[in-house]
Write a protein that holds these residues in place. Structure first.
Motif, PDB file in Angstrom:
ATOM      1  N   UNK A 178      52.655  39.470  47.769  1.00  0.00           N
ATOM      2  CA  UNK A 178      53.238  39.604  46.436  1.00  0.00           C
ATOM      3  C   UNK A 178      53.965  38.328  46.044  1.00  0.00           C
ATOM      4  N   UNK A 179      54.694  37.743  46.992  1.00  0.00           N
ATOM      5  CA  UNK A 179      55.394  36.483  46.737  1.00  0.00           C
ATOM      6  C   UNK A 179      54.411  35.384  46.357  1.00  0.00           C
ATOM      7  N   UNK A 180      53.319  35.264  47.132  1.00  0.00           N
ATOM      8  CA  UNK A 180      52.309  34.257  46.833  1.00  0.00           C
ATOM      9  C   UNK A 180      51.671  34.495  45.459  1.00  0.00           C
ATOM     10  N   UNK A 181      51.401  35.771  45.156  1.00  0.00           N
ATOM     11  CA  UNK A 181      50.770  36.106  43.872  1.00  0.00           C
ATOM     12  C   UNK A 181      51.695  35.753  42.703  1.00  0.00           C
ATOM     13  N   UNK A 182      52.982  36.013  42.869  1.00  0.00           N
ATOM     14  CA  UNK A 182      53.947  35.706  41.812  1.00  0.00           C
ATOM     15  C   UNK A 182      54.025  34.205  41.561  1.00  0.00           C
ATOM     16  N   UNK A 366      44.871  27.482  41.348  1.00  0.00           N
ATOM     17  CA  UNK A 366      45.725  28.678  41.396  1.00  0.00           C
ATOM     18  C   UNK A 366      45.048  29.903  40.768  1.00  0.00           C
ATOM     19  N   UNK A 367      44.327  29.717  39.675  1.00  0.00           N
ATOM     20  CA  UNK A 367      43.715  30.865  39.011  1.00  0.00           C
ATOM     21  C   UNK A 367      42.594  31.446  39.871  1.00  0.00           C
ATOM     22  N   UNK A 368      41.905  30.602  40.651  1.00  0.00           N
ATOM     23  CA  UNK A 368      40.856  31.085  41.541  1.00  0.00           C
ATOM     24  C   UNK A 368      41.445  31.736  42.799  1.00  0.00           C
ATOM     25  N   UNK A 373      44.507  37.614  46.102  1.00  0.00           N
ATOM     26  CA  UNK A 373      45.856  38.107  46.355  1.00  0.00           C
ATOM     27  C   UNK A 373      46.085  39.445  45.654  1.00  0.00           C
ATOM     28  N   UNK A 374      45.592  39.566  44.422  1.00  0.00           N
ATOM     29  CA  UNK A 374      45.713  40.845  43.718  1.00  0.00           C
ATOM     30  C   UNK A 374      44.880  41.919  44.403  1.00  0.00           C
ATOM     31  N   UNK A 375      43.731  41.527  44.972  1.00  0.00           N
ATOM     32  CA  UNK A 375      42.912  42.475  45.710  1.00  0.00           C
ATOM     33  C   UNK A 375      43.598  42.957  46.968  1.00  0.00           C
ATOM     34  N   UNK A 376      44.287  42.059  47.690  1.00  0.00           N
ATOM     35  CA  UNK A 376      45.016  42.450  48.906  1.00  0.00           C
ATOM     36  C   UNK A 376      46.108  43.457  48.608  1.00  0.00           C
ATOM     37  N   UNK A 377      46.699  43.347  47.426  1.00  0.00           N
ATOM     38  CA  UNK A 377      47.773  44.281  47.060  1.00  0.00           C
ATOM     39  C   UNK A 377      47.232  45.562  46.433  1.00  0.00           C
ATOM     40  N   UNK A 387      36.710  37.590  47.001  1.00  0.00           N
ATOM     41  CA  UNK A 387      38.028  36.983  46.828  1.00  0.00           C
ATOM     42  C   UNK A 387      38.152  35.695  47.614  1.00  0.00           C
ATOM     43  N   UNK A 388      37.652  35.713  48.859  1.00  0.00           N
ATOM     44  CA  UNK A 388      37.696  34.514  49.694  1.00  0.00           C
ATOM     45  C   UNK A 388      36.821  33.412  49.112  1.00  0.00           C
TER      46      UNK A 388
END
Length: 425
Positions: A178-182, A366-368, A373-377, A387-388
């Protein structure tokens, strides 16, 4: 469309001001043998630790220094240390050659190299603080620093930096992803806007046959309508400034200074860029401070804002790679010197185009990275493989563009050494 142009001009002015600060710092450091010797001495334990002592030293560190919860201080690996030098050099080349803040790419580059977002932010902040302290350019600008203006502004900056640091740490404690995604989302928005504006500005300038620098030149002391309106608000205490430039000086309510400081501090605490790219346009375009006073006050606030945020919000919680900060410092000092020389032999319009490419490369990176990250959450439905793949595409695009730009700048420098020597003579 008018808002897009005004906000873009606002951001470009800030990027240019941040670059000028970086270049002046680099000149101050590289022009002093004592400072260069100090950097060399600080580099020795970083290299030795990276090579030999990571396993022995890391686990024995006390919690206060991050030995248990986080990943620093900073004995990691020689490979990552060399990557940090390369990242610093790439950012320095952008800053020196383009005249706009290459520091925007540091956190995305560190995250692409496998560093957690919160560590990238903390490390970048500490790198800025170290550069500011070692540069020691404040003494040259004291005549242009409004102490009252800076002191009230720093009240807000401290509050904002604390808020930004707490937000980042809180999100990291909830979920590191979540931190990385933010952080990734914040950088995507900022780099996306700045990159597309820089691209349209480059295309418009090329069509019109204009050259010029990347940040559009300096700003004067004239007041806009918003600045007049804010200075007309008489909510005491009123802070006086620009006495040496304007008869009787100007005054503004402390409230607007504190609010501006909070915004700059919040950006510094969340993004790790020191907040310098916001201070200049806020002071000049919004508060109505002259550019001369703004430059000195901005240098003053960067030292304290970056220092406070990096130490109190990240270092004591173990969210700084000290060796990576040293690596970025070394790389950026070298990159800025080479980049600044290249500007003497390259047309300004070409430099503008490269700046748009560099910023957009950071945006794509960053957009890619965001979908995985959103998928992991569980926010979106996306296969780990896709995603990878997207994340890897963003990383490759980023390093190909930045690496290609770096090779071009260094190649241009080497090719034009005789020309540069003649100009210097």
């Amino acid at each position: 469309m008018r808002f897009f142009k005004d906000w873009g001009r606002f951001m470009m002015a800030g990027a240019g001001a941040l670059a000028r600060w970086e270049i002046e710092n680099a000149k101050s450091i590289t022009g002093s043998r004592k400072k260069l010797l100090l950097i060399a001495l600080l580099t020795i334990p970083a290299v030795l630790g990276s090579i030999a002592f990571a396993d022995q030293i890391g686990p024995a560190l006390p919690d206060l220094l991050g030995g248990k919860k986080a990943y620093s201080p900073a004995f990691y690996s020689l490979g990552i240390y060399m990557v940090s030098i390369a990242i610093g050099m790439g950012a320095g080349l952008i800053t020196g050659c383009i005249g706009a803040g290459g520091g925007f790419i540091i956190a995305p580059a560190l995250m692409s190299a496998g560093i957690k977002g919160i560590l990238a932010v903390g490390t970048d902040l500490f790198h800025i603080f170290a550069k500011a302290i070692m540069g020691s350019v404040i003494h040259r600008k004291l005549g242009n620093v409004s102490v009252a203006l800076a002191a009230v502004f720093l009240i807000g900056a401290v509050l904002g930096a604390t808020t930004g640091g707490v937000i980042n740490r809180m999100l990291y404690e909830i979920n590191p992803v979540l931190s990385d995604a933010f952080i990734t989302t914040v950088y995507s928005l900022m780099l996306g806007f700045l990159g597309f504006y820089a691209l349209t500005d480059f295309l418009r300038s090329r069509k019109a046959g204009k050259g010029g620098d990347a940040h559009g030149g300096g700003e004067g002391a004239e007041l806009g309508g918003l600045s007049r309106s804010l200075q007309d608000v008489k909510f005491p205490p009123m802070i006086k400034f620009d006495e040496d430039l304007i008869p009787g000086g100007r005054r503004i309510s402390w409230v607007f200074l504190v609010l501006s400081g909070m915004l700059v501090g919040l950006a510094a605490g969340i993004m790790g860029v020191g907040g310098g790219f916001l201070t200049f346009p806020i002071f000049v375009y919004i508060l109505g401070v002259s550019s001369m006073t703004t430059v000195g006050t901005d240098i003053f606030q960067i030292v304290f804002t970056a220092g406070f945020a990096s130490i109190t919000q990240y270092a004591i919680y173990g969210f700084i790679f000290f060796t990576l900060a040293m690596g970025m410092l070394i790389g950026s000092l070298l990159g800025i010197q080479i980049g600044a020389l290249v500007t003497k032999v390259v047309p300004g319009i070409t430099i503008r185009g490269f700046y748009a490419m560099a910023v957009l490369a950071g945006f794509m990176n960053r957009i890619f990275a965001l979908p995985s990250k959103l998928g992991e959450m569980g926010v979106i439905s996306i296969s780990p493989g896709l995603g990878s793949l997207l994340n890897n595409i963003g990383i490759w695009l980023f390093f190909i563009v930045i690496g290609g730009f770096s090779v071009w700048v260094i190649g241009t420098f080497l090719k034009n050494i005789p020309v540069l020597k003649r100009e210097e003579a």
